[in-house]
Write an enzyme that holds these catalytic residues in place. Structure first.
Site, short mmCIF file in Angstrom:
data_model
loop_
_atom_site.label_atom_id
_atom_site.label_comp_id
_atom_site.label_asym_id
_atom_site.label_seq_id
_atom_site.Cartn_x
_atom_site.Cartn_y
_atom_site.Cartn_z
N HIS A 105 -10.16 44.76 -23.10
CA HIS A 105 -9.93 45.57 -21.91
C HIS A 105 -8.97 46.69 -22.25
O HIS A 105 -7.82 46.45 -22.62
CB HIS A 105 -9.37 44.71 -20.77
N TYR A 127 -6.87 44.86 -9.32
CA TYR A 127 -5.73 44.41 -8.53
C TYR A 127 -5.78 45.18 -7.21
O TYR A 127 -5.66 46.41 -7.21
CB TYR A 127 -4.42 44.69 -9.26
N LYS A 154 1.56 37.15 -17.38
CA LYS A 154 2.59 37.02 -18.41
C LYS A 154 2.91 35.58 -18.80
O LYS A 154 3.68 35.36 -19.74
CB LYS A 154 3.89 37.70 -17.93
N TYR A 165 2.17 45.96 -19.51
CA TYR A 165 0.99 45.12 -19.35
C TYR A 165 0.46 44.66 -20.70
O TYR A 165 0.11 43.48 -20.87
CB TYR A 165 -0.09 45.87 -18.58
N PRO A 204 1.80 34.95 -11.36
CA PRO A 204 0.66 35.31 -12.21
C PRO A 204 0.29 36.79 -12.19
O PRO A 204 -0.50 37.23 -13.03
CB PRO A 204 -0.48 34.45 -11.66
#
Length: 389
Positions: free
Chosen positions: A72, A200, A296, A384, A292
């Site tokens: 990704h 998200y 991480k 990220y 979550p």
């Protein structure tokens, strides 16, 4: 029994540490209180930072991951019907991969079994002794029989409810915690993901996440009340609510199906300090938990393994104790940054029961700033994909 490093906990962090040490000729014994099938049956996150990917390769267990993972290069964020992307590759020249934690654990089990290194299942009444002295040892019971392992060091990889953190005296240990006033209702379904990238989603009805495990296995979440039970939600009710929280274009493309797993996870941020007491070292959930959001959990455990592995390697290779002496300091410096990112992202995307109209406007403004500001996107991308070790 005698070993160099006793590892309490046969999840991914304990197994990864054991595999890395084994390849350097350092003996370990892994103790797991459940069975292998039980551990492999746990459904967990599947996004791996670049550091975790590199550790898997260094441990010699990266071949299947490299073949089967999904790379990704970014992620999608939405507020209502406004959908925008953040390109990790563009900002950091790295990516994350989707490869389920169950598969990570399976690969590590296979490697340990192939090596012949011992792993002890169904261990009960595990206790750590003399961790602050020169002769630490671990006692436990299997099938009603008492056993003892003498060792040089102990790695506590046994999670939040394990014995390792509780072994550190309260006079030494300090804990920091934030409990969030909501949970995540998650389902696993044998359906193709709604998008090639994770979504998200922030909406007036609450947060949602569209994730995946592979091309025909999807993981979806919606923010829910802590008083909810999975039994309160039919599959149809879940899918209807998910559609309401994601952009209309994605809702129209969503393919639904029966859930094969459904559960609710509460959200919390938690850190204990220090992460070392004498010859006992805490790794992963034994020392810290993140919500979550941002994926991480496994990745922070991996950074702990990195610091402890190198500390032990230098200790056994050349007698240098600096890495072990500074383990807690180095691990916590990175952990608190990961905690900050997870806390920030959680606050950005979720609805809180006591939010005022002003709070909501500030939340919308921050999402808009992230959408429009390249520097803000770069900061998010760096966090990220994973801060350097």
């Amino acid at each position: 029994m005698r070993t160099q490093v006793a590892i309490i906990g046969g999840g991914p962090s304990g197994l990864l540490l054991g595999q890395l040490l084994h390849r350097k000729g350092i003996d370990t014994v892994v103790l797991e209180r459940k069975t292998k099938d039980y551990v492999l049956g746990r459904i967990r996150a599947g996004i791996l930072e670049v550091g975790m990917v590199d550790l898997m390769r260094e441990a010699g267990v990266g071949d299947r991951m490299d073949r089967e993972c999904f790379v990704h290069d970014g992620t999608l964020i939405s507020y209502g019907d406004d959908l925008f992307g953040i390109n990790f590759k563009d900002h950091t020249d790295t990516s994350v991969v989707v490869y389920g934690q169950t598969e990570v654990t399976r690969d590590l089990y296979d490697a340990r079994e192939a090596s012949g290194a011992p792993i002890l299942y169904n261990t009960e009444d595990v206790a750590i002794h003399d961790a602050d002295g020169d002769a630490p040892h671990v006692t436990y019971r299997v099938a009603g029989q008492d056993h003892r392992i003498d060792c040089d060091f102990i790695a506590g990889c046994d999670g939040f409810h394990g014995v390792s953190r509780q072994t550190i005296p309260l006079s030494v240990r300090r804990e920091y915690e934030k409990v969030y006033p909501f949970g995540w209702l998650g389902i696993l379904s044998e359906t193709p993901p709604v998008n090639d990238e994770l979504i998200y989603a922030s909406s007036d009805r609450g947060f949602a996440l569209c994730s995946m495990r592979n091309a025909n296995l999807s993981r979806y979440y919606i923010q829910c009340s802590l008083s909810d039970s999975p039994d309160d939600w039919t599959d149809a009710a879940f899918w209807d609510e998910l559609r309401r929280r994601i952009p209309a274009s994605e809702a129209e493309a969503l393919i639904t199906g029966p859930s094969i797993e459904k559960s609710i996870a509460p959200l919390r941020s938690f850190v204990t300090e220090p992460m070392r007491w004498g010859r006992l070292f805490l790794c992963g959930d034994a020392a810290h938990i993140v919500p979550p959001t941002g994926a991480k959990g496994l990745n922070t455990a991996a950074s702990d393994v990195h610091y402890l592995y190198h500390g032990l390697l230098h200790r056994y290779a050349d007698g240098d104790d600096d890495g072990l002496e500074r383990y807690s300091e180095r691990a916590l410096a990175r952990i608190w940054k990961a905690e900050r990112f997870s806390w920030w992202f959680t606050n950005l995307m979720h609805r809180y029961p006591d939010q005022s109209e002003f709070d909501l406007k500030m939340q919308q403004a921050e999402i808009a700033f992230l959408r429009d500001n390249r520097d803000a996107q770069a900061v998010m991308a760096q966090n990220y994909v994973g801060l350097p070790y």
